[in-house]
Design a protein around this motif. Structure first.
Motif, PDB file in Angstrom:
ATOM      1  N   GLY A 134      51.652  50.668  63.109  1.00 34.87           N
ATOM      2  CA  GLY A 134      51.546  49.278  63.808  1.00 34.87           C
ATOM      3  C   GLY A 134      50.550  48.506  63.168  1.00 34.87           C
ATOM      4  N   SER A 135      49.567  48.925  62.272  1.00 32.57           N
ATOM      5  CA  SER A 135      48.560  48.097  61.562  1.00 32.57           C
ATOM      6  C   SER A 135      49.100  47.687  60.519  1.00 32.57           C
ATOM      7  N   TYR A 136      48.663  46.489  60.182  1.00 33.15           N
ATOM      8  CA  TYR A 136      49.157  45.396  58.916  1.00 33.15           C
ATOM      9  C   TYR A 136      47.975  44.723  58.589  1.00 33.15           C
ATOM     10  N   GLY A 137      48.090  44.106  57.344  1.00 28.70           N
ATOM     11  CA  GLY A 137      47.077  43.107  56.705  1.00 28.70           C
ATOM     12  C   GLY A 137      47.702  42.561  55.709  1.00 28.70           C
ATOM     13  N   TYR A 138      47.227  41.369  55.390  1.00 27.94           N
ATOM     14  CA  TYR A 138      47.391  40.562  54.132  1.00 27.94           C
ATOM     15  C   TYR A 138      46.213  39.804  53.662  1.00 27.94           C
ATOM     16  N   GLY A 139      46.054  39.592  52.644  1.00 29.19           N
ATOM     17  CA  GLY A 139      44.995  38.813  51.804  1.00 29.19           C
ATOM     18  C   GLY A 139      45.114  38.619  50.341  1.00 29.19           C
ATOM     19  N   TYR A 140      43.842  38.074  49.980  1.00 27.41           N
ATOM     20  CA  TYR A 140      43.680  38.159  48.362  1.00 27.41           C
ATOM     21  C   TYR A 140      42.293  38.520  48.072  1.00 27.41           C
ATOM     22  N   PHE A 141      42.387  39.236  46.842  1.00 29.23           N
ATOM     23  CA  PHE A 141      41.152  39.681  46.503  1.00 29.23           C
ATOM     24  C   PHE A 141      40.979  39.516  44.745  1.00 29.23           C
ATOM     25  N   GLN A 142      39.519  39.198  44.210  1.00 30.25           N
ATOM     26  CA  GLN A 142      39.545  38.611  42.954  1.00 30.25           C
ATOM     27  C   GLN A 142      38.009  39.242  42.645  1.00 30.25           C
ATOM     28  N   SER A 143      38.227  40.121  41.460  1.00 32.94           N
ATOM     29  CA  SER A 143      36.862  40.366  40.852  1.00 32.94           C
ATOM     30  C   SER A 143      36.869  40.184  39.477  1.00 32.94           C
ATOM     31  N   GLY A 144      35.710  39.826  38.766  1.00 40.70           N
ATOM     32  CA  GLY A 144      35.523  39.403  37.449  1.00 40.70           C
ATOM     33  C   GLY A 144      34.008  39.003  37.005  1.00 40.70           C
ATOM     34  N   SER A 145      34.168  38.588  35.965  1.00 40.04           N
ATOM     35  CA  SER A 145      32.646  38.057  35.330  1.00 40.04           C
ATOM     36  C   SER A 145      32.750  36.392  34.948  1.00 40.04           C
ATOM     37  N   ALA A 146      31.678  35.893  34.785  1.00 42.76           N
ATOM     38  CA  ALA A 146      31.658  34.318  34.197  1.00 42.76           C
ATOM     39  C   ALA A 146      30.437  34.312  33.440  1.00 42.76           C
ATOM     40  N   PHE A 147      30.129  33.059  32.855  1.00 47.15           N
ATOM     41  CA  PHE A 147      29.069  32.868  32.001  1.00 47.15           C
ATOM     42  C   PHE A 147      28.915  34.010  30.999  1.00 47.15           C
ATOM     43  N   ASP A 148      29.621  34.163  30.133  1.00 51.39           N
ATOM     44  CA  ASP A 148      29.484  35.017  29.164  1.00 51.39           C
ATOM     45  C   ASP A 148      29.178  36.567  29.709  1.00 51.39           C
ATOM     46  N   ASP A 149      29.799  37.037  30.816  1.00 51.50           N
ATOM     47  CA  ASP A 149      29.418  38.320  31.250  1.00 51.50           C
ATOM     48  C   ASP A 149      28.051  38.456  31.972  1.00 51.50           C
ATOM     49  N   ARG A 150      27.446  37.268  32.217  1.00 48.18           N
ATOM     50  CA  ARG A 150      25.992  37.372  32.580  1.00 48.18           C
ATOM     51  C   ARG A 150      26.184  37.224  34.095  1.00 48.18           C
ATOM     52  N   VAL A 151      27.100  36.975  34.879  1.00 50.08           N
ATOM     53  CA  VAL A 151      27.506  36.943  36.230  1.00 50.08           C
ATOM     54  C   VAL A 151      28.549  37.981  36.628  1.00 50.08           C
ATOM     55  N   SER A 152      28.558  38.733  37.730  1.00 54.94           N
ATOM     56  CA  SER A 152      29.867  39.426  38.062  1.00 54.94           C
ATOM     57  C   SER A 152      30.168  39.067  39.318  1.00 54.94           C
ATOM     58  N   TYR A 153      31.202  39.034  39.986  1.00 51.63           N
ATOM     59  CA  TYR A 153      31.381  38.639  41.167  1.00 51.63           C
ATOM     60  C   TYR A 153      32.831  39.332  41.794  1.00 51.63           C
ATOM     61  N   LYS A 154      32.767  39.297  43.227  1.00 52.24           N
ATOM     62  CA  LYS A 154      33.944  39.995  43.989  1.00 52.24           C
ATOM     63  C   LYS A 154      34.047  39.082  45.330  1.00 52.24           C
ATOM     64  N   PHE A 155      35.253  38.712  45.700  1.00 61.11           N
ATOM     65  CA  PHE A 155      35.516  38.121  46.908  1.00 61.11           C
ATOM     66  C   PHE A 155      36.841  38.448  47.348  1.00 61.11           C
ATOM     67  N   GLY A 156      36.979  38.444  48.638  1.00 57.85           N
ATOM     68  CA  GLY A 156      38.232  38.674  49.343  1.00 57.85           C
ATOM     69  C   GLY A 156      38.372  38.086  50.899  1.00 57.85           C
ATOM     70  N   VAL A 157      39.524  37.545  51.066  1.00 59.76           N
ATOM     71  CA  VAL A 157      39.772  37.014  52.494  1.00 59.76           C
ATOM     72  C   VAL A 157      41.051  37.462  52.815  1.00 59.76           C
ATOM     73  N   GLY A 158      41.291  37.715  54.024  1.00 58.09           N
ATOM     74  CA  GLY A 158      42.415  38.390  54.834  1.00 58.09           C
ATOM     75  C   GLY A 158      42.335  38.219  56.272  1.00 58.09           C
ATOM     76  N   ARG A 159      43.499  38.469  56.826  1.00 55.54           N
ATOM     77  CA  ARG A 159      43.867  38.952  58.218  1.00 55.54           C
ATOM     78  C   ARG A 159      44.609  39.983  58.470  1.00 55.54           C
ATOM     79  N   GLY A 160      44.512  40.433  59.559  1.00 54.19           N
ATOM     80  CA  GLY A 160      45.138  41.803  59.979  1.00 54.19           C
ATOM     81  C   GLY A 160      45.032  42.338  61.399  1.00 54.19           C
TER      82      GLY A 160
END
Length: 416
Positions: free
Chosen positions: A136-162
């Motif tokens: 009976g568990s469930y979940g849904y959401g969005y996740f993104q990971s990558g880099s910016a500023f010519d790969d000088r910055v890496s990031y991850k973020f995610g949001v969800g419910r469940g």
């Protein structure tokens, strides 16, 4: 698979009827035959036309379909997603959950992968998905990971419910206590600045959640130390992490190290109902012993301190051991993996792990003692140009056999 042009040879032969040297025997006394009439020479062949060949006379060239170009490798003709993923296209990925702690399950993730052409190790992943499990568990959401500023910055973020239904195993209930946490929201993020030596990075962490916890059994006079299972709770944490990453590939590494230390601090100043701290020190190493053999090793130390919710306690994380089965204030998980590359596409692997927990001042758990698990599996190079493997692992631990579907390395969820 590209069809190479076929070469054609044309032989123009003139069939001449010439008498055999002793074709007819003469009888004695027969008059000599008259000499044969001269045979006229065959006409000279006409000259070939000068100029480019007539395209209408060329053999037809079979064109590759778009599907074939996207999903089959041009070098060996094998199933391969490199060209498709390199375009940054949409990749619908079915999710088959084999974790026994939630009775298995199924889901779908719409995944978008963008590869940096100048540095394939840097990829951007965007995932939107939903899952549902057998308990009976469930979940849904969005996740993104990558880099910016010519790969000088890496990031991850995610949001969800469940909603997640699991079992805790308190010292007085060895058979387990089932509980459900319903998350109104969960939001996690990290940002890391890469130093002059880009293998080193550091930066802040964010972790905010709101949940309702309840026990799925009717228990009267619930002891105070179990009260976390029947309440609403908000957590808010800011933290900091220091990372080192020299892996040759972000998805299925074969060489290099990934080591990091992180601390998150839940505090009323950040909107948390509880003040507690979470510390993680993880190390992963990969090494090629030879062109055919490679070795992987991991050490994870997870700790929690302060007035933490009991279901947030640290736990052993090994293939073959149920998620959250052994919990305490400190958990240590170690695993060794050896891989044999049997062809450019296929590989076999074996692994073994050891883990334990220290209850410390935990209110409801005991020390776990040493827990051992291990098993084996196979991998298929599903995207040669990206170095991405997929496959299946079968592990055996204290509770029996468990199998896992892997996309990327088995430790990928905790890798940078």
């Amino acid at each position: 698979m590209r069809l190479s042009p076929r070469a054609f040879s044309i032989a123009a032969l003139a069939a001449l009827a010439l008498p055999a040297p002793g074709a007819l025997a003469q009888e004695a006394g027969d008059p000599a035959p008259a000499p044969p009439a001269p045979v006229p020479a065959p006409p000279a062949p006409s000259a070939e036309p000068v100029g480019p060949p007539d395209p209408s006379q060329a053999p037809p060239v079979k064109k590759e379909s778009k599907f074939h170009r996207n999903f089959f490798d041009e070098t060996d003709g094998k199933l391969d997603f490199s060209n498709f993923l390199a375009k940054g296209g949409f990749f619908p990925m079915p999710v088959i959950i084999t974790e026994p702690a939630v009775d298995g399950g199924f889901g779908v993730v719409a995944q978008f992968i963008t590869v940096n052409k100048d540095d394939p190790k840097r990829t951007t992943r965007r995932m939107l998905g939903a899952v549902k499990t057998g308990n009976g568990s469930y979940g849904y959401g969005y996740f993104q990971s990558g880099s910016a500023f010519d790969d000088r910055v890496s990031y991850k973020f995610g949001v969800g419910r469940g909603k997640v239904t699991l079992k805790a195993y308190p010292d007085i209930l060895p058979s387990g206590l089932e509980y459900t946490n319903k998350y109104d929201y969960g939001a996690l993020a990290s940002v890391r600045l890469h130093l002059a030596d880009s293998r080193f990075s550091l930066g802040p962490l964010f972790d905010f959640r709101k949940l309702h916890s309840r026990i799925d059994l009717d228990i009267e006079d619930l002891p105070e130390r179990f009260s976390d299972f029947e309440r609403k709770l908000k957590t808010g944490a800011l933290g900091f992490g220091v990372h080192f990453d020299s892996r040759d590939n972000a998805m299925t590494p074969t060489e290099g190290l990934n080591i990091y230390a992180e601390g998150k601090f839940n505090d009323g100043a950040f909107g948390s109902d509880r003040d507690f701290q979470i510390y993680d020190v993880h190390g992963y190493g990969f090494h090629k012993l030879s062109p055919e053999w490679r070795l992987g090793a991991k050490v994870e130390v997870d700790a929690i301190r302060g007035h933490y919710p009991v279901y947030f306690a640290s736990s052993i994380n090994l293939r073959g051991i149920e998620a959250r089965r052994y919990q305490g204030e400190t958990a240590v998980s170690t695993e060794l993996e050896i891989t044999r590359q049997i062809s450019p596409r296929w590989a076999l692997l074996g692994f073994a792990g050891l883990g334990f927990t220290d209850a410390g001042g935990a209110r409801i758990f005991d020390d776990s003692g040493a827990k051992i698990a291990g098993g084996g599996g196979f991998r298929y190079r599903i995207a040669r140009k990206l170095g991405l493997d997929a496959g299946i692992d079968v592990a055996y631990g204290p509770s029996g056999a468990v199998f896992y579907l892997q996309f990327g390395h088995a430790w990928a969820f905790n890798l940078d």
